[in-house]
Each structure stands twice: as C-alpha cells, then as structure tokens.
Design a protein around this motif. Structure first.
Motif, mmCIF file in Angstrom:
data_model
loop_
_atom_site.group_PDB
_atom_site.id
_atom_site.type_symbol
_atom_site.label_atom_id
_atom_site.label_comp_id
_atom_site.label_asym_id
_atom_site.label_seq_id
_atom_site.Cartn_x
_atom_site.Cartn_y
_atom_site.Cartn_z
ATOM 1 N N CYS A 97 0.841 -1.199 0.000
ATOM 2 C CA CYS A 97 0.000 0.000 0.000
ATOM 3 C C CYS A 97 0.878 1.252 0.000
ATOM 4 N N GLY A 98 2.218 1.058 0.163
ATOM 5 C CA GLY A 98 3.122 2.200 0.023
ATOM 6 C C GLY A 98 3.749 2.698 1.308
ATOM 7 N N LEU A 99 4.452 1.824 2.019
ATOM 8 C CA LEU A 99 5.198 2.256 3.213
ATOM 9 C C LEU A 99 6.560 2.768 2.727
ATOM 10 N N VAL A 100 6.645 4.066 2.554
ATOM 11 C CA VAL A 100 7.778 4.676 1.846
ATOM 12 C C VAL A 100 9.157 4.249 2.389
ATOM 13 N N PRO A 101 9.427 4.365 3.686
ATOM 14 C CA PRO A 101 10.775 4.001 4.157
ATOM 15 C C PRO A 101 11.120 2.544 3.866
ATOM 16 N N ARG A 102 10.105 1.693 3.891
ATOM 17 C CA ARG A 102 10.336 0.262 3.613
ATOM 18 C C ARG A 102 10.600 -0.001 2.132
ATOM 19 N N ASP A 153 8.079 8.741 -5.835
ATOM 20 C CA ASP A 153 9.541 8.891 -5.792
ATOM 21 C C ASP A 153 10.202 7.617 -5.282
ATOM 22 N N ALA A 154 9.596 7.009 -4.260
ATOM 23 C CA ALA A 154 10.173 5.773 -3.704
ATOM 24 C C ALA A 154 10.131 4.655 -4.750
ATOM 25 N N CYS A 155 9.031 4.594 -5.502
ATOM 26 C CA CYS A 155 8.917 3.565 -6.550
ATOM 27 C C CYS A 155 9.965 3.795 -7.634
ATOM 28 N N GLN A 156 10.123 5.049 -7.990
ATOM 29 C CA GLN A 156 11.117 5.416 -9.008
ATOM 30 C C GLN A 156 12.511 4.972 -8.551
ATOM 31 N N TYR A 157 12.774 5.186 -7.266
ATOM 32 C CA TYR A 157 14.061 4.775 -6.691
ATOM 33 C C TYR A 157 14.214 3.257 -6.770
#
Ligand code: SAH
Length: 353
Positions: free
Chosen positions: A196-201, A243-247
């Motif tokens: 669901c999008g836990l950014v730091p993880r 941004d996290a996905c892009q990374y």
C-alpha cells in the motif's frame, strides 16, 4: 523474536549448522535437513530417513514441526481457481489462492493474519491485525498448495491478506528462501510483492538487491481521494510514494506495476484517468486495473464495464501500458480476506449457539 528462534523451517543453512553444533551432530546434517524441509518438503522428522533416529528425536523435542493445515478448499467452476483456507499452529486462519494461467501457475499468499492498514474497500483489514506470519508459514502456503493440487507453482504474488512491508524481516527471509536453489527455487523474477506504500520500507527494499517486481497500490490519482480510500495516504503523499517507486526502479531495473482498483463513481472518471497519466508520466511502468470486488460491510460498487473500458482507453491514449485484471474465481469469495472473514464469522456463531 523467540518464535522465530524455535522455528526451524524459517532458518537458513548457516543457522541450521549452528543447531547441529549445539546438538553435537555433524555440520553436513544441516544441508540434509534443509533439503528435507525445502526441497523434498516432508512434513515430519520421521520421514527424514538419512538422519539418525537419535537426531530426529532431539529435533522433534527441541524444534517441533507444526505445519499449517488445510481446513477448506474451493474450486471455481468458471476458471479452476482454487481458494485455500489454512489453520496456523496457534489457531489463526489465513487464505491463499491458486490461479492457473497459460504461462504457469500462480499462488497468491498472505503475509499477515489480518491487516492493520485499514483500506476502505478491503475485507482483510476489517478485524485488524491478528499477527505477522513467520517465513515458514508463507513457504508452507506454497508447499501445501503444490502438494495438494499436484500442480507446479511457478509464480508467486504476495497479494493475499496483510501488508508485506509491515512484516518486513519475515517477508525478506521468505523471499530469499523461496528463491534459493536448495529449496523450491522459484525465480525472484516470477515474484510480485504488492504494497500500500510504506515509503521508508520501499526505499529499504530497493537496497536488498532482489529481482522481484514491486506492485504499488495506488487506487487514486490525487492525495485527497487516496486518503479517503487508504488511511496510509495520510502518512505519505503521492509524490513521496511515486519517488520511492522510481528509486526502486533505478536500483533494481525492475519495471513497476501500479494497481488501481476502480470504484464506481469514486475514482473512475475521465478526469481521474487524465490525472493518473500525469502522475505516472515518464515512469517505466504498467497499470493493472482491478474492478473493485464489493464487500458487504461497505457500499462501494463496481464501475460499469463501459466505464472500465473507457478508463483503459484513456490511459492508453496517454501512452501508458494497461491491463484489466481478469476476475478469477468470482464464484468463490474472490476478494482478499473474504473467505477468511466468512469462516471466522461462521465459527464464531457456532461457538455462540
Ligand atoms: N497490502 C498489500 C496487498 C493487498 S491485496 C497492498 O495494499 O497492496 C492486493 C491488492 O488488492 C491491493 O492493491 C489491494 O488494494 C487490492 N484490493 C483489496 N481488496 C480489494 C477489493 N475488495 N476489490 C479490489 N481490490 C482490492
């Protein structure tokens, strides 16, 4: 975690070697044990005939095997999809699904019993989180299904109940073990993990040097709408998530998948499609449209077929790769967590009677 320390089926080969040392047996026994557990996939120590009787007894005393047990299985008359209900050692119940495709068989596993993310349309989260699953409990969903169905499993999707990144360490261990060539050896490229999008993880996962596909549950093209459907969106904005996905893509080279559950009248307009394409512009990705599977606890409805098709066409016009997820097993409690929930309700009312 003490649970994990005693759970021999969640241990790596070096950890098993340490156990052999503690039990004063030969280190090479560790490899034999690992193969029995993960390659030959037996369910009891008695079957491990090349281990001495004394060692088998010590192991069953110190590290008892308590595999998950199937309690129900339904087969779809429409497409052969099978939904399994398993009981865990502590009585918790989870579900998994076997889907048969031309390109191979795919198993959808749960990563937690229940979930605490609270997405509004999802049945898995209605009763909150019961507990995290151990690596062995994720492996055993696949081992059991392969054994019971007699079908070889070639693909895994972590899209059953639970938020995998909320059970990070156990899921990571599972991913390594399930793709290990000394075990069931399913290629990481054939594994998709949905979050669901836990950014730091997500950022952490990008550093693990895995080859799995990341699927991000988007479900809305702007923060406001996303917050209505997904409480986690209050913690991380769409920009942060994208941004996290892009990374993740930069680090792994794996094309991203975005899941978008179409909810009638909520997120399925032409304007939503336009905004969504703006959000994903320039990303190497694929969008998977999921007609929402209505659950009785909420009054969300599926978009009309024409609306779904128009949404797809619109995205394609903007140059985005899109598929509409084929509904599998719609006659057998298709949506995540529905079967588990119904089973729990039934057993509860049995108890009251
Ligand atoms: N926690 C993970 C895995 C959840 S299940 C995640 O959030 O991605 C996999 C996908 O099914 C997610 O995109 C989830 O939002 C979606 N989903 C859950 N219930 C649904 C329903 N009733 N109808 C349509 N999609 C649903």
């Amino acid at each position: 975690m003490r649970e994990l320390e005693l759970d021999i089926k969640s241990m790596s080969l070096p950890e098993l070697k340490q156990i052999m040392e503690e039990l004063k047996d030969k280190p090479f026994r560790a490899k034999q044990l690992y193969e029995w557990l993960h390659q030959k996939r037996v369910w009891s120590y008695e079957e491990m005939t090349n281990l001495s009787k004394a060692l088998r007894e010590k192991l069953s005393h110190e590290y008892p095997l308590k595999p998950i047990e199937m309690i129900q299985m339904q087969t779809s008359k429409i497409d052969g999809t099978q939904k399994y209900l398993f009981r865990l050692r502590d009585g918790n119940v989870i579900e998994s699904v076997l889907m048969k495709y031309k390109h191979g068989n795919s198993v959808c596993i749960s990563s937690q019993a229940g979930c605490r993310m609270g997405c509004r349309f999802c049945a898995s989260t209605l009763d909150g989180l019961a507990r995290n699953l151990l690596p062995s409990e994720m492996l055993e969903q696949i081992y059991r299904i392969q054994e019971i169905s007699g079908e070889r499993v070639s693909n895994i999707v972590i899209m059953g109940s639970g938020e995998p990144l909320d059970n990070y360490d156990n899921v990571l261990r599972f991913l390594k073990m399930v793709s290990d060539d000394m075990g069931i050896c399913i290629s990481q490229r054939n594994i998709t993990m949905s979050t669901c999008g836990l950014v730091p993880r997500i950022l952490q996962l990008a550093e693990e040097q895995l080859q799995i596909t990341l699927a991000l549950s988007l479900h809305a093209p702007d923060n406001e709408k996303r917050q209505e459907l997904m409480p986690i969106a209050k913690k991380y904005t769409l920009d942060q998530v994208i941004d996290a996905c892009q990374y993740y893509f930069q680090k792994t080279g794996r094309r991203l998948t975005f899941e978008y559950s179409l909810v009638g009248g909520v997120n399925d307009s032409a304007e939503d499609a336009r905004q969504l394409s703006g959000l994903l512009k320039g990303l190497n990705c694929h969008v998977n449209l999921i007609p929402v599977n209505p659950i009785k606890e909420r009054n969300y409805r599926q978009s009309d077929r024409q609306v779904i098709d128009n949404f797809k066409i619109k995205l394609e016009k903007y140059g985005i790769n899109v598929t509409i997820r084929r509904e599998m097993g719609s006659d057998i409690d298709g949506a995540c967590g529905q079967l588990r929930k119904r089973y729990m309700e039934e057993t509860e009312s049995e108890k009251i009677k």
